[in-house]
Design an enzyme around this catalytic site. Structure first.
Site, PDB file in Angstrom:
ATOM      1  N   TYR A  35       0.920  -0.900   0.009  1.00  0.00           N
ATOM      2  CA  TYR A  35       0.066  -0.049  -0.121  1.00  0.00           C
ATOM      3  C   TYR A  35       0.998   1.505  -0.322  1.00  0.00           C
ATOM      4  O   TYR A  35       0.587   2.192  -0.643  1.00  0.00           O
ATOM      5  CB  TYR A  35      -0.612   0.335   0.888  1.00  0.00           C
ATOM      6  CG  TYR A  35      -1.317   1.483   1.329  1.00  0.00           C
ATOM      7  CD1 TYR A  35      -3.180   0.933   0.192  1.00  0.00           C
ATOM      8  CD2 TYR A  35      -1.873   1.981   1.893  1.00  0.00           C
ATOM      9  CE1 TYR A  35      -3.697   2.329  -0.071  1.00  0.00           C
ATOM     10  CE2 TYR A  35      -2.466   3.064   1.975  1.00  0.00           C
ATOM     11  CZ  TYR A  35      -3.752   3.571   0.981  1.00  0.00           C
ATOM     12  OH  TYR A  35      -4.660   4.469   1.110  1.00  0.00           O
ATOM     13  N   TYR A  37       3.685   1.669  -1.447  1.00  0.00           N
ATOM     14  CA  TYR A  37       4.486   1.623  -2.486  1.00  0.00           C
ATOM     15  C   TYR A  37       3.749   2.090  -2.859  1.00  0.00           C
ATOM     16  O   TYR A  37       3.671   3.182  -4.814  1.00  0.00           O
ATOM     17  CB  TYR A  37       4.723   0.622  -3.197  1.00  0.00           C
ATOM     18  CG  TYR A  37       5.455   0.139  -4.386  1.00  0.00           C
ATOM     19  CD1 TYR A  37       6.414   0.464  -4.239  1.00  0.00           C
ATOM     20  CD2 TYR A  37       4.265  -0.218  -5.573  1.00  0.00           C
ATOM     21  CE1 TYR A  37       7.335   1.055  -5.749  1.00  0.00           C
ATOM     22  CE2 TYR A  37       4.835  -0.294  -6.910  1.00  0.00           C
ATOM     23  CZ  TYR A  37       7.009   0.170  -6.754  1.00  0.00           C
ATOM     24  OH  TYR A  37       6.989   0.180  -8.244  1.00  0.00           O
ATOM     25  N   ASP A  38       2.004   1.661  -3.344  1.00  0.00           N
ATOM     26  CA  ASP A  38       1.157   1.967  -4.526  1.00  0.00           C
ATOM     27  C   ASP A  38       1.208   3.776  -3.942  1.00  0.00           C
ATOM     28  O   ASP A  38       0.608   4.289  -5.014  1.00  0.00           O
ATOM     29  CB  ASP A  38      -0.132   1.112  -3.758  1.00  0.00           C
ATOM     30  CG  ASP A  38      -0.455  -0.274  -4.305  1.00  0.00           C
ATOM     31  OD1 ASP A  38       0.738  -0.820  -5.239  1.00  0.00           O
ATOM     32  OD2 ASP A  38      -0.805  -0.836  -4.256  1.00  0.00           O
ATOM     33  N   SER A  83       1.798  -5.725 -17.378  1.00  0.00           N
ATOM     34  CA  SER A  83       1.447  -4.962 -15.649  1.00  0.00           C
ATOM     35  C   SER A  83       0.238  -4.695 -16.259  1.00  0.00           C
ATOM     36  O   SER A  83      -0.870  -3.838 -17.255  1.00  0.00           O
ATOM     37  CB  SER A  83       2.463  -3.860 -15.591  1.00  0.00           C
ATOM     38  OG  SER A  83       1.706  -3.781 -13.625  1.00  0.00           O
ATOM     39  N   GLU A 112     -12.696 -11.469 -11.584  1.00  0.00           N
ATOM     40  CA  GLU A 112     -11.242 -12.141 -11.243  1.00  0.00           C
ATOM     41  C   GLU A 112     -10.062 -11.739  -9.928  1.00  0.00           C
ATOM     42  O   GLU A 112     -10.019 -10.388  -9.643  1.00  0.00           O
ATOM     43  CB  GLU A 112     -10.548 -13.609 -11.405  1.00  0.00           C
ATOM     44  CG  GLU A 112      -9.761 -12.553 -12.440  1.00  0.00           C
ATOM     45  CD  GLU A 112      -9.514 -13.405 -14.361  1.00  0.00           C
ATOM     46  OE1 GLU A 112      -9.052 -14.189 -13.308  1.00  0.00           O
ATOM     47  OE2 GLU A 112      -9.768 -12.691 -14.756  1.00  0.00           O
ATOM     48  N   LYS A 114      -7.458 -10.837  -7.903  1.00  0.00           N
ATOM     49  CA  LYS A 114      -5.817 -10.697  -8.484  1.00  0.00           C
ATOM     50  C   LYS A 114      -4.822 -11.294  -7.222  1.00  0.00           C
ATOM     51  O   LYS A 114      -4.781 -10.427  -5.842  1.00  0.00           O
ATOM     52  CB  LYS A 114      -5.564  -9.399  -8.223  1.00  0.00           C
ATOM     53  CG  LYS A 114      -4.232  -8.878  -8.836  1.00  0.00           C
ATOM     54  CD  LYS A 114      -4.207  -7.142  -8.544  1.00  0.00           C
ATOM     55  CE  LYS A 114      -2.748  -6.832  -9.193  1.00  0.00           C
ATOM     56  NZ  LYS A 114      -1.838  -7.211  -8.146  1.00  0.00           N
ATOM     57  N   ARG A 135       8.205 -13.006 -15.663  1.00  0.00           N
ATOM     58  CA  ARG A 135       7.476 -11.939 -16.660  1.00  0.00           C
ATOM     59  C   ARG A 135       9.376 -10.660 -16.868  1.00  0.00           C
ATOM     60  O   ARG A 135       9.000 -10.460 -17.491  1.00  0.00           O
ATOM     61  CB  ARG A 135       6.841 -11.326 -15.261  1.00  0.00           C
ATOM     62  CG  ARG A 135       6.016  -9.721 -16.638  1.00  0.00           C
ATOM     63  CD  ARG A 135       4.940  -9.163 -15.771  1.00  0.00           C
ATOM     64  NE  ARG A 135       5.206  -8.413 -14.314  1.00  0.00           N
ATOM     65  CZ  ARG A 135       4.672  -7.785 -14.043  1.00  0.00           C
ATOM     66  NH1 ARG A 135       3.478  -6.960 -14.005  1.00  0.00           N
ATOM     67  NH2 ARG A 135       4.731  -7.106 -12.780  1.00  0.00           N
ATOM     68  N   GLU A 170      -0.023 -17.191 -12.292  1.00  0.00           N
ATOM     69  CA  GLU A 170       0.700 -16.242 -11.709  1.00  0.00           C
ATOM     70  C   GLU A 170       0.866 -17.256  -9.972  1.00  0.00           C
ATOM     71  O   GLU A 170       0.068 -17.903  -9.403  1.00  0.00           O
ATOM     72  CB  GLU A 170      -0.215 -15.594 -10.415  1.00  0.00           C
ATOM     73  CG  GLU A 170       0.412 -14.225  -9.466  1.00  0.00           C
ATOM     74  CD  GLU A 170       0.540 -13.446 -10.130  1.00  0.00           C
ATOM     75  OE1 GLU A 170       1.527 -12.386  -9.655  1.00  0.00           O
ATOM     76  OE2 GLU A 170       0.790 -12.790 -10.972  1.00  0.00           O
ATOM     77  N   CYS A 402      15.676 -16.733  31.181  1.00  0.00           N
ATOM     78  CA  CYS A 402      15.239 -17.307  29.963  1.00  0.00           C
ATOM     79  C   CYS A 402      14.355 -18.102  30.859  1.00  0.00           C
ATOM     80  O   CYS A 402      14.055 -18.216  32.017  1.00  0.00           O
ATOM     81  CB  CYS A 402      16.255 -18.216  29.141  1.00  0.00           C
ATOM     82  SG  CYS A 402      14.829 -19.479  28.487  1.00  0.00           S
TER      83      CYS A 402
END
Length: 669
Positions: A35, A37-38, A83, A112, A114, A135, A170, A402
């Site tokens: 997200y 990055y988008d 893409s 459909e 992704k 790809r 994919e 521990c």
């Protein structure tokens, strides 16, 4: 915004996107969420649209993905693997519908899921699988034929022998396989993949197809790229035909001419995505008619006849009720938050890792905190932020001992992890056994993770010392062990008793002591007893040793559990002395690099011979390298040696040098 401000922002965004493209597509190691990055990408698109004169041909918005590492042969795709343009709102989907209707009449769409994996092309000649490729940048990909061939759902022979067929699909890793892989990586002290998509990509691009086969990959096929011998006119018919030929296609696609029905189907897929066994990150809308697709055409990067809808990351607020601390198989303390249950991305979530003390301190996470949580990669719950802390809460600190064995916890400066270093801590027995038997440690052939898990469960092997009590008769009672394999494993275990002290020291798993440091220790003290009684100053005086390493070694041999283990290994007959220091100086001042598979010697054996002759073995080629010893399937190290003009030896020529004859000039690259 001024023209100059736009230029600066565009340049900065391109640099960020190129960096994250490389981390995602090439290194399979993303540093930000999909997200995030988008949103960077969308910001760049918007700025380039507002200032079209600043858009350049090499902009990330004009290219698909990124080039991969040059480890596989290149494949030029017959049909470009484009893409998809992304939408993030329902209104943007309606805009897509209006753009389509402006060019063609009465379009019908196929909707459909992704799939979130690695896009590949598969080629069949006369019905037989012949090639598989990634790809890549959309035009040129990598030949991964053998690796794709290990995927069980990829048909090796079609149900009908079409002259030629190329399909697109994919490759993905199921949630179950992904979590199982992460557990195994943690067991082997490897850095785990961040999400199933990167796990699938990293697994498919392994040099050894056997590793790919172990990762349990799967595939959905969703496009016919090229078909000879018959004609297909719609996408829905193509999906039906692919299923008839033996491919796995999406079971959830639907066909409709109404954009509102499209949107309703996308909502439905989004609501159900948490129940799927495979990862998805959105839904895809495609024009069904191939003739209408041709009329719509493509931009430089995207087809105009398809649109991807990306689901936003779902976040929920809840209360942290408790923090539980577990000891992992590597000895690292892992805090886990226990929350008031919330329904998130299709499942009920009540637990999430809090990683380490630094993470907890940075976000000021406390028992009683109101927090925002989400699922990373739609799989693993994580804490995003703290909303508020009630007045009666206090900052949380990990325990100092521990929880499993009670030993004091150590945390080395500069490391995030708090760790139990007790070699017999019950919580990390399997990790210790795997490390002890590994190649650079005691090198017990045939004693891998699967065999050790079996021995632990069936024969109560919980300590490295227990290995030396195993008999062939006991092994023969176990599954997958016959008489011969049982005898071979026992022989390998017994042979490991003869190893040099340096290999045993490395096998003990002392923090910060790798194989080279173990050799320095063995060379300095010559036997285990001398090392046990050495003080910290004596250890720190070893050339090549630092203060932290000396502290860890000294502390290790002060633990009762460590001395108890060493006593048991002594009683079993394991060698506790170092090999005599060689006086051979034949290779003194020479640096060797080993690459590829040698015909007779293991790399560790070749390295030992070189070091006995006074030489050094390095892992990388540089101008200071004296020789590269190359075997079969030698890769980039051999190429670099040839570029730099460094002499390249075969195994036989290395042995000739060791015997005192130097006839290697003819082998210089």
């Amino acid at each position: 915004m001024t023209h100059e401000q736009a230029r600066q922002q565009i340049d900065a965004l391109r640099e960020q996107i190129e960096y994250h493209n490389k981390k995602y597509y090439t290194e399979d190691a993303p540093e930000i969420s999909d997200y995030a990055y988008d949103m960077l990408y969308r910001r760049l698109e918007n700025l380039e649209a507002a200032f079209p004169e600043l858009k350049t041909e090499d902009s990330p918005t004009n290219r698909v993905g990124a080039a991969g590492y040059n480890t596989f042969a290149e494949v030029t795709h017959t049909v470009p693997m484009e893409s998809l343009h992304d939408s993030f709102s329902e209104d943007e989907l309606r805009d897509f519908d209006r753009r389509v209707r402006a060019v063609v009449d009465d379009p019908v769409y196929v909707v459909e899921p992704k799939f979130d994996g690695l896009s590949v092309a598969l080629e069949y000649v006369n019905g037989v699988y012949t090639r598989g490729s990634t790809r890549g940048d959309g035009i040129t990909g990598e030949d991964v034929t053998l690796n794709i061939g290990t995927i069980k759902s990829v048909p090796k022979t079609l149900k009908e022998p079409l002259p030629f067929l190329e399909v697109r699909g994919e490759v993905y890793m199921s949630d179950e396989s992904f979590l199982r892989l992460c557990e195994r990586q943690e067991l082997l002290e490897e850095k785990p993949f961040k999400n199933p998509r990167n796990a699938a990509a990293g697994s498919l691009r392994q040099k050894d197809p056997k590793i790919t086969a172990q990762r349990t990959l799967d595939i959905f096929v969703f496009n016919i790229q090229v078909i000879e011998g018959e004609t297909v006119t719609t996408h829905a018919d193509a999906l039906k035909r692919l299923h008839e030929l033996g491919f796995t296609v999406s079971p959830l696609y639907c066909r409709t001419g109404d954009i509102e029905t499209v949107i309703e189907k996308i909502r439905e897929i989004g609501n159900e995505r948490g129940t799927f066994s495979y990862p998805i990150d959105g839904a895809v809308v495609k024009v069904d008619s191939f003739s209408q697709r041709e009329a719509l055409g493509s931009t430089a990067k995207f087809p105009r006849w398809a649109e991807a809808y990306k689901y936003p990351p779902e976040e929920k607020e809840t209360t942290l009720l408790d923090i539980e601390v577990a000891v992992g198989r590597t000895g690292v303390l892992t805090p886990t938050g226990v929350f008031e249950p919330v329904f998130l991305a299709g499942t009920t979530v009540s637990r999430a890792t809090l990683h380490n003390q630094d993470f907890i301190t940075e976000k000021d996470i406390r028992i009683g905190s109101r927090v925002i949580i989400r699922k990373a990669g739609e799989i693993i719950p994580e804490v995003v932020s703290v909303v508020s802390n009630p007045e009666d809460t206090v900052p949380y600190r990990l325990p100092e001992t521990c929880p499993s064995c009670g030993e004091v916890i150590t945390r080395v400066e500069g490391e995030a992890a708090a760790r139990c270093t007790n070699p017999q801590c019950p919580a990390q027995l399997m990790r210790n056994l795997i490390h002890f038997a590994s190649r650079d440690a005691m090198d017990i052939d045939g004693l891998g993770p699967a065999a050790l898990e079996q021995l632990s469960a069936a024969l109560q092997v919980h300590s490295p010392a227990d290995l030396y009590d195993i008999t062939a008769q006991e092994l023969e009672t176990l599954d997958r062990f016959g008489k011969k394999s049982a005898e071979n494993l026992v022989a390998a275990i017994q042979k490991s008793k003869e190893n040099d002290l340096s290999k045993l020291l490395f096998a003990l798993g002392i923090p910060h002591i790798g194989a080279k440091a173990a050799k320095l220790l063995a060379g300095a003290f010559e036997n285990m007893d001398a090392l046990i009684v050495a003080d910290e100053e004596q250890i720190a005086a070893i050339d090549g040793f630092g203060g932290i390493m000396a502290q860890e070694v000294y502390a290790f041999f002060r633990r009762h559990s460590a001395i108890e283990l060493i006593d048991r290994l002594k009683a079993a007959g394991v060698n506790m002395t170092a090999e005599a220091v060689t006086t051979d100086t034949k290779f003194l001042g020479k640096t060797f690099v080993l690459t590829g598979t040698l015909p007779n010697l293991k790399r560790t054996e070749a390295a030992a011979l070189i070091e006995k002759a006074g030489g050094k073995v390095s892992g990388s080629v540089s101008k200071k390298t004296s020789y590269v010893v190359a075997g079969e399937e030698a890769g980039s190290k051999l190429t670099k040696a040839q570029t730099l003009g460094i002499p390249v030896l075969t195994e036989a020529e290395l042995l000739t040098l060791l015997n005192g004859e130097d006839n290697t000039e003819r082998n210089e690259a």
